[in-house]
Design a protein around this motif. Structure first.
Motif, mmCIF file in Angstrom:
data_model
loop_
_atom_site.group_PDB
_atom_site.id
_atom_site.type_symbol
_atom_site.label_atom_id
_atom_site.label_comp_id
_atom_site.label_asym_id
_atom_site.label_seq_id
_atom_site.Cartn_x
_atom_site.Cartn_y
_atom_site.Cartn_z
ATOM 1 N N LEU A 99 41.567 -74.450 40.021
ATOM 2 C CA LEU A 99 40.622 -73.332 40.072
ATOM 3 C C LEU A 99 39.205 -73.809 40.377
ATOM 4 O O LEU A 99 38.487 -73.163 41.139
ATOM 5 N N ALA A 100 38.798 -74.929 39.828
ATOM 6 C CA ALA A 100 37.459 -75.459 40.101
ATOM 7 C C ALA A 100 37.290 -75.726 41.590
ATOM 8 O O ALA A 100 36.257 -75.380 42.183
ATOM 9 N N THR B 132 34.967 -68.427 28.650
ATOM 10 C CA THR B 132 34.883 -69.453 29.690
ATOM 11 C C THR B 132 34.620 -68.806 31.045
ATOM 12 O O THR B 132 33.820 -69.315 31.833
ATOM 13 N N ALA B 133 35.268 -67.674 31.306
ATOM 14 C CA ALA B 133 35.054 -66.971 32.580
ATOM 15 C C ALA B 133 33.578 -66.588 32.737
ATOM 16 O O ALA B 133 32.996 -66.777 33.810
ATOM 17 N N ARG C 277 32.431 -78.565 42.258
ATOM 18 C CA ARG C 277 33.795 -78.662 41.728
ATOM 19 C C ARG C 277 33.807 -79.435 40.414
ATOM 20 O O ARG C 277 34.453 -79.039 39.443
ATOM 21 N N ALA C 278 33.077 -80.536 40.358
ATOM 22 C CA ALA C 278 33.049 -81.354 39.143
ATOM 23 C C ALA C 278 32.438 -80.575 37.968
ATOM 24 O O ALA C 278 32.964 -80.626 36.840
ATOM 25 N N LEU D 85 35.735 -75.396 32.978
ATOM 26 C CA LEU D 85 37.094 -74.851 32.922
ATOM 27 C C LEU D 85 38.053 -75.687 32.071
ATOM 28 O O LEU D 85 38.978 -75.167 31.476
ATOM 29 N N ASP D 86 37.825 -76.991 32.031
ATOM 30 C CA ASP D 86 38.695 -77.885 31.268
ATOM 31 C C ASP D 86 37.847 -78.959 30.623
ATOM 32 O O ASP D 86 37.761 -80.085 31.106
ATOM 33 N N PRO D 87 37.189 -78.628 29.503
ATOM 34 C CA PRO D 87 36.258 -79.580 28.895
ATOM 35 C C PRO D 87 36.918 -80.853 28.375
ATOM 36 O O PRO D 87 36.250 -81.823 28.104
#
Length: 186
Positions: A90-91, A148-149, A176-177, A183-185
């Motif tokens: 998703l990122a 998060t959204a 992206r990073a 999105l995924d800590p």
């Protein structure tokens, strides 16, 4: 003295949309300061009374213009198969969509943000600006949780604004990073 026959009204179902499109062109060219019923009527090639008939105030016209402008990125999100695909990165998908949006017609992106930020001074625009953030958050919440959204929407707004305000170059890998961190800590 004979009474004059009533003047037939011209049926023009697309007039309201043409007025909104004209308002977008006026703001795109001259900024919010250049927007008036008169400038929009001239741009749309309609009588001045048509603009005030369809939009009693400039705020009403700006609300319609912001709604129309807001749909560009929202549509890109809704139509992107990668956003809904639970197996996609998703990122990376979001970073790519932002890159396409920012690399498109810059004037259009600037116009969207000018109208979006006009809500700071024009309270009538605030619900429309909030609708955009809520729609994008709702789309993204299908892949993550609502908090998060909302954080992703704020990050995307921040990245886009920095690129626009600094005339900087959009760095898709950087975006992206950062998106991946939100999105995924872990």
């Amino acid at each position: 003295m004979a009474a004059a026959a009533p003047r037939a009204r011209r049926h023009d179902p697309g007039r309201r949309d043409r007025i909104v499109d004209a308002a977008l062109r006026v703001v795109g060219r001259a900024g919010l300061a250049g927007l008036s019923h008169r400038t929009v009527a001239a741009e749309a090639d309609v009588p001045l009374g048509s603009t005030t008939y369809h939009f009693a105030s400039l705020d009403e016209l700006l609300v319609a213009a912001l709604r129309k402008a807001n749909d560009t990125f929202g549509r890109a999100l809704r139509e992107s198969p990668g956003v809904a695909d639970p197996t996609s990165d998703l990122a990376a998908v979001l970073a790519r969509l932002m890159g396409r949006w920012l690399s498109g017609e810059r004037r259009g992106v600037e116009l969207e943000y000018e109208l979006y930020l006009a809500a700071l001074r024009r309270p009538a625009l605030r619900p429309v600006a909030a609708e955009w953030a809520e729609e994008v958050s709702r789309i993204l919440a299908a892949r993550t949780d609502p908090a998060t959204a909302r954080g992703v929407v704020a990050l995307m707004d921040g990245i886009c604004l920095q690129v626009l305000l600094t005339d900087g170059r959009y760095d898709e890998e950087y975006a992206r990073a950062l998106l991946a961190r939100v999105l995924d800590p872990a």
